[in-house]
Write a protein that holds these residues in place. Structure first.
Motif, short mmCIF file in Angstrom:
data_model
loop_
_atom_site.label_atom_id
_atom_site.label_comp_id
_atom_site.label_asym_id
_atom_site.label_seq_id
_atom_site.Cartn_x
_atom_site.Cartn_y
_atom_site.Cartn_z
N GLN A 46 74.65 -1.98 -107.33
CA GLN A 46 74.92 -2.52 -108.68
C GLN A 46 75.85 -1.60 -109.45
O GLN A 46 76.79 -2.05 -110.11
N VAL A 47 75.58 -0.30 -109.37
CA VAL A 47 76.42 0.68 -110.07
C VAL A 47 77.84 0.64 -109.53
O VAL A 47 78.81 0.68 -110.29
N GLN A 48 77.98 0.53 -108.21
CA GLN A 48 79.31 0.44 -107.60
C GLN A 48 80.11 -0.73 -108.16
O GLN A 48 81.33 -0.68 -108.24
N LYS A 49 79.42 -1.80 -108.50
CA LYS A 49 80.07 -3.01 -109.00
C LYS A 49 80.28 -2.97 -110.51
O LYS A 49 80.70 -3.95 -111.11
N GLY A 50 79.96 -1.85 -111.13
CA GLY A 50 80.18 -1.70 -112.56
C GLY A 50 79.02 -2.18 -113.42
O GLY A 50 79.14 -2.26 -114.64
N LEU A 51 77.89 -2.48 -112.79
CA LEU A 51 76.70 -2.94 -113.51
C LEU A 51 75.74 -1.78 -113.73
O LEU A 51 75.85 -0.74 -113.07
N GLU A 52 74.79 -1.98 -114.61
CA GLU A 52 73.75 -0.97 -114.82
C GLU A 52 72.62 -1.22 -113.81
O GLU A 52 72.34 -2.36 -113.44
N PRO A 53 71.93 -0.15 -113.39
CA PRO A 53 70.74 -0.35 -112.57
C PRO A 53 69.65 -1.05 -113.39
O PRO A 53 69.72 -1.07 -114.63
N ASP A 54 68.65 -1.59 -112.73
CA ASP A 54 67.58 -2.30 -113.43
C ASP A 54 66.75 -1.37 -114.32
O ASP A 54 66.33 -1.77 -115.40
N ASP A 55 66.49 -0.17 -113.86
CA ASP A 55 65.64 0.77 -114.61
C ASP A 55 66.30 2.15 -114.54
O ASP A 55 66.35 2.77 -113.47
N TRP A 56 66.80 2.62 -115.67
CA TRP A 56 67.51 3.89 -115.69
C TRP A 56 67.35 4.56 -117.05
O TRP A 56 66.90 3.93 -118.00
N GLU A 68 69.91 8.45 -114.45
CA GLU A 68 68.85 8.55 -113.46
C GLU A 68 68.31 7.14 -113.19
O GLU A 68 67.89 6.45 -114.11
N ILE A 69 68.37 6.72 -111.94
CA ILE A 69 67.75 5.46 -111.53
C ILE A 69 66.29 5.76 -111.26
O ILE A 69 65.94 6.71 -110.55
N ARG A 70 65.42 4.92 -111.84
CA ARG A 70 63.98 5.11 -111.67
C ARG A 70 63.44 4.04 -110.71
O ARG A 70 63.64 2.85 -110.93
N ILE A 71 62.77 4.51 -109.68
CA ILE A 71 62.22 3.62 -108.65
C ILE A 71 60.73 3.89 -108.53
O ILE A 71 60.31 5.03 -108.32
N TYR A 72 59.94 2.83 -108.67
CA TYR A 72 58.49 2.92 -108.54
C TYR A 72 58.11 2.17 -107.27
O TYR A 72 58.45 1.00 -107.10
N ASP A 73 57.41 2.87 -106.38
CA ASP A 73 57.06 2.33 -105.08
C ASP A 73 55.57 2.59 -104.86
O ASP A 73 55.01 3.50 -105.47
#
Length: 124
Positions: A46-56, A68-73
């Motif tokens: 998403q960032v490569q395409k110029g968009l924002e990550p879902d949670d940052w 910072e991209i935040r990932i909850y797993d």
């Protein structure tokens, strides 16, 4: 009218930036569990395409424009620290599993050093 639409639309579609992983960040990302690794890949795309990550969140303490991209797993909380403000690439500075509520000083220092080194390298 169609010419205007094409000129506005197609350049956006073709502006995928390459990704460059700094230091051990690619190896660190590869150590994530599969589901966290897939989510990180999707968010970086998403960032490569110029968009924002879902949670940052911004990481201005690391450097100007660093996020910072935040990932909850199910197996933990993971972070991907990157900067996309430079025209030539998205730079992934640091990837790590977060073990405490506050980001560790060690992780902040690692990302900050890589950011400073990157800025210096891009200037030369």
């Amino acid at each position: 009218m169609q010419g205007i639409y094409i000129n506005l639309y197609i350049p956006h579609m073709s502006t995928t930036k390459p990704v460059q992983f700094i230091g051990s960040s690619l190896d660190d990302l590869r150590d994530f569990p599969l589901s966290a690794k897939r989510e990180a890949g999707h968010q970086i795309d998403q960032v490569q395409k110029g968009l924002e990550p879902d949670d940052w969140k911004p990481m201005n303490t690391v450097g100007q424009g660093v996020k910072e991209i935040r990932i909850y797993d199910g197996s933990g909380t993971f972070r991907v620290v990157y900067v996309a403000k430079f025209a030539d690439a998205v730079y992934v500075l640091h990837c790590f599993q977060k073990k405490t509520e506050k980001t560790s000083q060690k992780d902040l220092e690692m990302a900050s050093k890589r950011y400073r080194d990157l800025v210096q390298e891009l200037k030369s």
